[in-house]
Design an enzyme around this catalytic site. Sequence first.
Site, PDB file in Angstrom:
ATOM      1  N   MET A 130       5.529   1.351  -3.176  1.00  0.00           N
ATOM      2  CA  MET A 130       6.682   2.370  -3.843  1.00  0.00           C
ATOM      3  C   MET A 130       8.210   0.579  -3.980  1.00  0.00           C
ATOM      4  O   MET A 130       8.016   0.925  -4.540  1.00  0.00           O
ATOM      5  CB  MET A 130       6.843   3.438  -2.890  1.00  0.00           C
ATOM      6  CG  MET A 130       6.042   4.209  -4.199  1.00  0.00           C
ATOM      7  SD  MET A 130       5.886   5.818  -2.843  1.00  0.00           S
ATOM      8  CE  MET A 130       5.061   6.757  -2.663  1.00  0.00           C
ATOM      9  N   GLU A 190       1.079  -1.570  -0.353  1.00  0.00           N
ATOM     10  CA  GLU A 190       0.310  -0.094  -0.067  1.00  0.00           C
ATOM     11  C   GLU A 190       0.292   1.497   0.247  1.00  0.00           C
ATOM     12  O   GLU A 190       1.468   1.181   1.110  1.00  0.00           O
ATOM     13  CB  GLU A 190      -0.580   0.031   1.229  1.00  0.00           C
ATOM     14  CG  GLU A 190      -1.693  -1.276   1.688  1.00  0.00           C
ATOM     15  CD  GLU A 190      -2.598  -0.614   2.407  1.00  0.00           C
ATOM     16  OE1 GLU A 190      -4.019  -1.033   2.044  1.00  0.00           O
ATOM     17  OE2 GLU A 190      -2.675  -0.415   3.570  1.00  0.00           O
ATOM     18  N   CYS A 191       0.748   2.517  -0.919  1.00  0.00           N
ATOM     19  CA  CYS A 191       1.037   3.380  -1.127  1.00  0.00           C
ATOM     20  C   CYS A 191       3.249   3.657  -1.022  1.00  0.00           C
ATOM     21  O   CYS A 191       3.240   3.168  -2.060  1.00  0.00           O
ATOM     22  CB  CYS A 191       0.963   4.607   0.032  1.00  0.00           C
ATOM     23  SG  CYS A 191       1.086   6.002  -0.559  1.00  0.00           S
ATOM     24  N   GLY A 192       3.907   3.334   0.077  1.00  0.00           N
ATOM     25  CA  GLY A 192       5.015   3.265   0.597  1.00  0.00           C
ATOM     26  C   GLY A 192       4.826   1.983   0.228  1.00  0.00           C
ATOM     27  O   GLY A 192       6.257   1.905  -0.286  1.00  0.00           O
ATOM     28  N   THR A 250      -1.333  -1.046  -4.401  1.00  0.00           N
ATOM     29  CA  THR A 250      -2.073  -0.121  -4.504  1.00  0.00           C
ATOM     30  C   THR A 250      -1.500   1.357  -4.091  1.00  0.00           C
ATOM     31  O   THR A 250      -0.877   1.289  -3.088  1.00  0.00           O
ATOM     32  CB  THR A 250      -3.732   0.101  -3.693  1.00  0.00           C
ATOM     33  OG1 THR A 250      -3.275  -0.161  -2.385  1.00  0.00           O
ATOM     34  CG2 THR A 250      -4.275  -1.363  -4.122  1.00  0.00           C
TER      35      THR A 250
END
Length: 436
Positions: free
Chosen positions: A332, A327-329, A427
């Site tokens: 990435m 999720e998010c970080g 995501t």
Amino acid sequence: MAAALVISAPASGVGKTTLTLALARAWRNRGLNVQCFKSGPDYIDPAFHAAATGRASVNVDSWAMDRGTIAHLVSRAADADVVLAEGSMGLFDGVAARGVSGTGATADIAEMLGWPVVLVIDPSGQAQTAAAIAAGLRDYRPGVRLAGVVLNRVASPRHEDLVRRALDDIGIAVFGALPRHAEISLPKRHLGLVQAEERAEIGKLIDEAARFVAEHVDLDAVLRSAARWSPQPAANGLNVAPPGQRIALARDAAFSFVYPHMLEAWRAAGAEISTFSPLADEVPDASADVCWLPGGYPELHAGRIAANARFRSGLRAFAETRPVHGECGGYMVLGTGLTDADGVSHEMTGLLGLETSFAKRRMHLGYRLAELAAPMPGHQPGARLRGHEFHYSTIVAQPDAPLAVVHDATGAVVAETGSRRGHATGTFFHLIAEDR
């Protein structure tokens, strides 16, 4: 029955968190059991709440959660003497389109639960106008009751007197007035307040805030203004399926954005959670059947993550046979590369083709409703997931198959669709709940 209140303000940055922490610790110091909640999507404030009260705090969100879920979450306050719900932004600030049970505004929670509002008012640069603002907030929405106000950052006794007189003239109680006090200012970071676990002196800071507020605020009057509340039976519990039976959860300073209600829902469904630290070059538990990388601040630790070959190779090996979700970080880090704010590019795990950059900051903020085009751990294609996105990274490349069709709260399609490749999914939004 507990004494229940909502702490809110006309805007962000006025002092809601400081007052919430101070009241919670001051009443705890009196021997009362205090339970805090956070209205809206926020990872950081609940950790501060827990530091102040010794009890886990959870988020309640009217855009993403139905009334039954919110009732279930607040029922944890059944044994509390005092309940404090800290708002987000201004009292009535939410999105334009209604979600599951509201717009995400703090006022939704106050009205839904019947808890009166203590307003934090910063009258800097004004005097009697502060009373007009308070009156407007009091009268704006029937069903939301104002208990009174606490003035913050008053400039002088004369300034305080002017504001107090104006509020008294319109029948709004003033519980206290706080002079400016730098020692209780909480430091900021680009996604909000610095996390509680990063502040070794957090206990001392909260103690000083409690002492200062107890000196300037009538704590007994605040308690008398509270609603007498006891939880009502909830028709349903948490609507969050666990991503697997045994979950390997990344957990350290770079991967810390996990909603407590999510972990509780996973455990309530029988899942077991083991944690590991990518920053310590650890790998997921070999016996786990799924790995979950939450958000956090990987951009602040990108060089270290890139250097931790054991973690990166271990995660790749795990993903050869089992699902990995970010999720998010965390998303990435599943990508091929992350460019930090200084323009330095760091190699990530390469499970997805995502490339992100913080060299040119661009805020992505808001609620998200995603309809899955493919499965992700715990959720099947077609599932409608509610969450929020909050980061400053720019997508350089997102070449893999999209995971979902994602809309913002107005219904507009957003480019941050998430990705899938093999057993890896990711995501940009943080999951809060699945539509029933």
